[in-house]
Motif scaffolding. Structure first.
Motif, PDB file in Angstrom:
ATOM      1  N   PHE A  88      -6.513  -7.696  -1.097  1.00 41.68           N
ATOM      2  CA  PHE A  88      -7.450  -7.443  -2.026  1.00 41.68           C
ATOM      3  C   PHE A  88      -6.945  -6.162  -2.723  1.00 41.68           C
ATOM      4  N   ARG A  89      -5.692  -5.837  -2.384  1.00 38.80           N
ATOM      5  CA  ARG A  89      -5.097  -4.621  -3.166  1.00 38.80           C
ATOM      6  C   ARG A  89      -5.019  -4.831  -4.521  1.00 38.80           C
ATOM      7  N   PRO A  90      -5.566  -4.134  -5.472  1.00 44.72           N
ATOM      8  CA  PRO A  90      -5.634  -4.205  -6.980  1.00 44.72           C
ATOM      9  C   PRO A  90      -4.313  -4.377  -7.347  1.00 44.72           C
ATOM     10  N   ILE A  91      -3.787  -5.132  -8.438  1.00 41.74           N
ATOM     11  CA  ILE A  91      -2.673  -5.420  -8.863  1.00 41.74           C
ATOM     12  C   ILE A  91      -2.395  -4.399  -9.931  1.00 41.74           C
ATOM     13  N   MET A 112     -10.332 -13.126  -9.433  1.00 38.09           N
ATOM     14  CA  MET A 112     -10.104 -11.970  -8.353  1.00 38.09           C
ATOM     15  C   MET A 112      -8.663 -11.121  -8.784  1.00 38.09           C
ATOM     16  N   THR A 113      -8.282 -11.314  -9.835  1.00 39.64           N
ATOM     17  CA  THR A 113      -7.299 -10.517 -10.191  1.00 39.64           C
ATOM     18  C   THR A 113      -7.773  -9.371 -11.184  1.00 39.64           C
ATOM     19  N   PHE A 140       0.637  -1.057   0.054  1.00 39.20           N
ATOM     20  CA  PHE A 140       0.087  -0.049   0.003  1.00 39.20           C
ATOM     21  C   PHE A 140       0.869   1.270   0.011  1.00 39.20           C
ATOM     22  N   SER A 141       0.248   2.331  -0.610  1.00 38.56           N
ATOM     23  CA  SER A 141       1.099   3.589  -0.642  1.00 38.56           C
ATOM     24  C   SER A 141       0.909   4.161   0.808  1.00 38.56           C
ATOM     25  N   LEU A 145      -5.998  -7.116   4.658  1.00 37.99           N
ATOM     26  CA  LEU A 145      -6.522  -6.146   3.797  1.00 37.99           C
ATOM     27  C   LEU A 145      -5.835  -6.360   2.176  1.00 37.99           C
ATOM     28  N   LYS A 205      -4.734 -14.937  -2.818  1.00 39.71           N
ATOM     29  CA  LYS A 205      -5.891 -14.855  -2.825  1.00 39.71           C
ATOM     30  C   LYS A 205      -7.002 -16.085  -2.791  1.00 39.71           C
TER      31      LYS A 205
END
Lengths: 445, 189
Positions: free
Chosen positions: B90-93, B188-189, B23-24, B87, B114
């Motif tokens: 579920f971070r988008p790739i 889920m990707t 995450f940023s 969490l 996932k």
């Protein structure tokens, strides 16, 4: 020493005279000397300038912050649509029901989404601002950006706490005292037409003084739709100040519970001059009694329109939550009103689980100002064959649409209570019908 | 106090979480303010009740299983690190990540991770196998009282039959991957 006290007294007297002549008298009769307008103009300019400065300081981070949706993956669609998507290339099995192991992804994604951001709990905390408004209480704390900005910020603190706050507190005290004395005095008069007229005058005057005490700038729209006698005015609820805002433009009969303390004194004084509907705590539980008394009030065409906040709780002014059906069962004309505060100048939301009434009012009085828009919507009636619940939700949508608020189905009572099990059952039912099909779900247990 | 709490998150901590989860910086501080607003006990950790207070999660048929995924075995509190780690699945790739060499260390939001998350929703006793009984229990959570035992049983049987390749009448993680994603890989990707 003598001299000092004499001087202090003199200064206090001058201060009071100034307050009374420059603010109170104009406020009482509803005109303005242009002082507050000038203040608002300066304020708007200052905040615009500050926003520009801040954006310059954080040019790159602003971009990132706006992408908060990128936290997790999101999709918006109904359960049917999304599950269909998940199962797209799977042939539907002929017997045994349509279930795949990947169905859990739909529920997982929904669950994680609600953990990151949900529609309900966020409505009970302060609204997030796009840019810092130079108040430390907003979600962004004080940050050093530039010397100029820091100076303006410090000047702001001085103006808000040392000049505006004492002024506003004085005004609020005068307003409330006037309300108690005025309404009690009017209450002694016999029930002539004169009494109603005087009562209305006293009420509106006090509310106008109180509104000045909050530096309220209120824009009323579509005044031709103002609530009429014998009707019920329903509005979205952000804080107890809503009452002051609406009553600045006309009088309403209030409905509510009898309180103790300061509120109790005010309530007892007010009911003397004009018929408000106060209930004892025990009476509130008796729905029939409440409906009956409201009905009696509405049927008496000489009485003021009733003001009700059907959400039953304060919401942070970004959305409208479920309207309780009680006030829509009476069958009276409904006058919807949408109230939208401008969060830039101060957060009007009363987070009652965090702040007491007095500390909330002090926060309001040390904010920049209270700017809000009030829209009077055309009167609405219950349609034939429409039940109270649907009528309530139709009125709610109208208010949400006009005020630019999010229209939510959720019950505001969730602020304190847990969600009903039946909502979960509904989800399960919906999913079941996808697994086995509508027809077979009805004949199973 | 939300604003004060957000300053409690130390810069080093943010860096560590950044490395671990991807995450940023601003996403982390944002999620931290969400974390503190959910933390009604104001003790720096979340309990199961804290999660259940989110109405949308409380009505989710698998809500309890999802909440459970945040808690390591035997514990009933989760701190911010643990919260973020879950969490992160579920971070988008992002586009620039796809080209990176994934073999160095597998990110939490990889496809396998996932799938493992989903697998564990079914694996109630954490023995790395989904038995017929476990599948039935989770199915029951999803459908409530709307489907008869008999019918649900046959759904479970069919699902296991389809997925089970080694004949032990349960679904292992490998079988789980094959079963649900032979036909459709990018759920889920």
């Amino acid at each position: 020493m003598e001299d000092f006290w004499a001087f202090a007294l003199w200064a206090l007297r001058i201060w009071l005279y100034l307050v009374i002549s420059l603010i109170m008298i104009p406020a009482m009769f509803g005109f303005s000397l242009g002082i507050s307008e000038t203040y608002m103009t300066i304020l708007v300019k200052t905040l615009e300038w500050a926003t520009l400065k801040i954006q310059k300081g954080y040019a790159d981070e602003q971009l990132e912050a706006s992408a908060s949706n990128g936290l997790i993956q999101r999709e918006d669609g109904s359960m049917e649509k999304e599950l269909e998507e998940l199962r797209r290339s799977r042939p539907k099995p002929p017997v045994g029901g349509d279930f795949t192991l990947s169905d859990c992804f739909y529920f997982t994604r929904r669950g994680i989404e609600s953990i990151v951001e949900d529609e309900v709990t966020q409505r009970f905390t302060s609204e997030e601002l796009v840019s810092w408004n130079l108040l430390t209480r907003s979600h962004k704390d004080f940050q050093y950006i530039s010397l100029k900005l820091t100076l303006v910020y410090s000047l702001g603190i001085f103006v808000r706490y040392c000049i505006l706050a004492p002024l506003r507190i004085t005004l609020a005290c005068i307003g409330l005292t006037w309300l108690v004395i005025g309404t009690s005095a009017v209450g002694l008069l016999p029930n002539w037409r004169m009494k109603f007229w005087l009562s209305e005058l006293v009420h509106v005057m006090c509310y106008r003084i109180c509104a000045r005490g909050l530096s309220a700038t209120i824009h009323y729209h579509n005044r031709e739709n103002k609530p009429q006698k014998g009707g019920i005015c329903v509005a979205n609820h952000t804080s107890p100040i809503d009452v002051v805002i609406l009553c600045n433009d006309g009088c309403y009969a209030m409905v509510g519970q009898v309180h103790g303390g300061l509120m109790g004194v005010l309530q007892r004084a007010m009911v003397r001059s004009c018929p408000h509907v106060w209930f004892e705590r025990a009476e509130m539980r008796d729905r029939h009694l409440v409906t009956k008394r409201l009905q009696d009030h509405v049927n008496d065409k000489t009485k003021l329109p009733i003001l009700i906040f059907p959400e039953g709780t304060c919401v942070n002014n970004t959305s409208v939550m479920m309207f309780k059906k009680g006030s829509f069962e009476i069958g009276a004309t409904i006058y919807p009103v949408a109230i939208k505060y401008d969060p830039k100048f101060g957060d009007a939301f009363w987070n009652s689980s965090k702040y007491s009434m007095v500390s909330y009012l002090l926060r309001m009085m040390t904010s920049w100002a209270l700017v809000c828009n009030v829209w009077y919507l055309p009167a609405m009636h219950q349609q034939e064959g429409e039940d109270a619940v649907h009528f309530a939700s139709r009125v709610k949508s109208a208010i949400a649409h006009q005020g630019g608020l999010v229209d939510l189905q959720w019950d505001g009572g969730l602020k304190r209570a847990k969600v009903k099990e039946s909502f979960k059952e509904e989800q399960q039912k919906q999913y079941s019908s996808m697994v086995v099909g509508e027809d077979s779900s009805s004949n199973s247990d | 106090m939300g604003s004060r709490a957000s300053t409690l998150l130390r810069e080093e901590e943010i860096e560590e979480i950044k490395k671990e989860t991807g995450f940023s910086h601003s996403q982390i501080t944002r999620l931290y303010s969400r974390f503190t607003s959910l933390d009604k006990g104001e003790n720096g950790t979340l309990s199961r009740e804290d999660f259940q207070r989110i109405p949308e999660l409380a009505i989710n048929p698998l809500g309890d299983r999802i909440i459970n995924a945040f808690f390591p075995e035997g514990e009933d509190q989760v701190n911010f690190r643990g919260f973020m780690r879950t969490l992160a699945h579920f971070r988008p790739i992002e586009d620039n990540e796809k080209s990176k060499n994934a073999a160095v260390s597998e990110p939490l939001n990889s496809r396998t991770n996932k799938l493992l998350f989903a697998f564990r929703l079914y694996d109630l006793d954490r023995d790395d196998k989904i038995s017929r009984d476990e599948l039935l229990q989770v199915l029951r959570m999803m459908v409530g009282v709307n489907i008869s035992d008999e019918q649900l049983g046959s759904i479970a049987d069919r699902t296991i039959q389809e997925a089970d390749t080694n004949g032990d009448n349960s679904i292992s993680f490998n079988e789980f991957i094959k079963a649900s994603f032979v036909v459709r890989g990018n759920c889920m990707t």
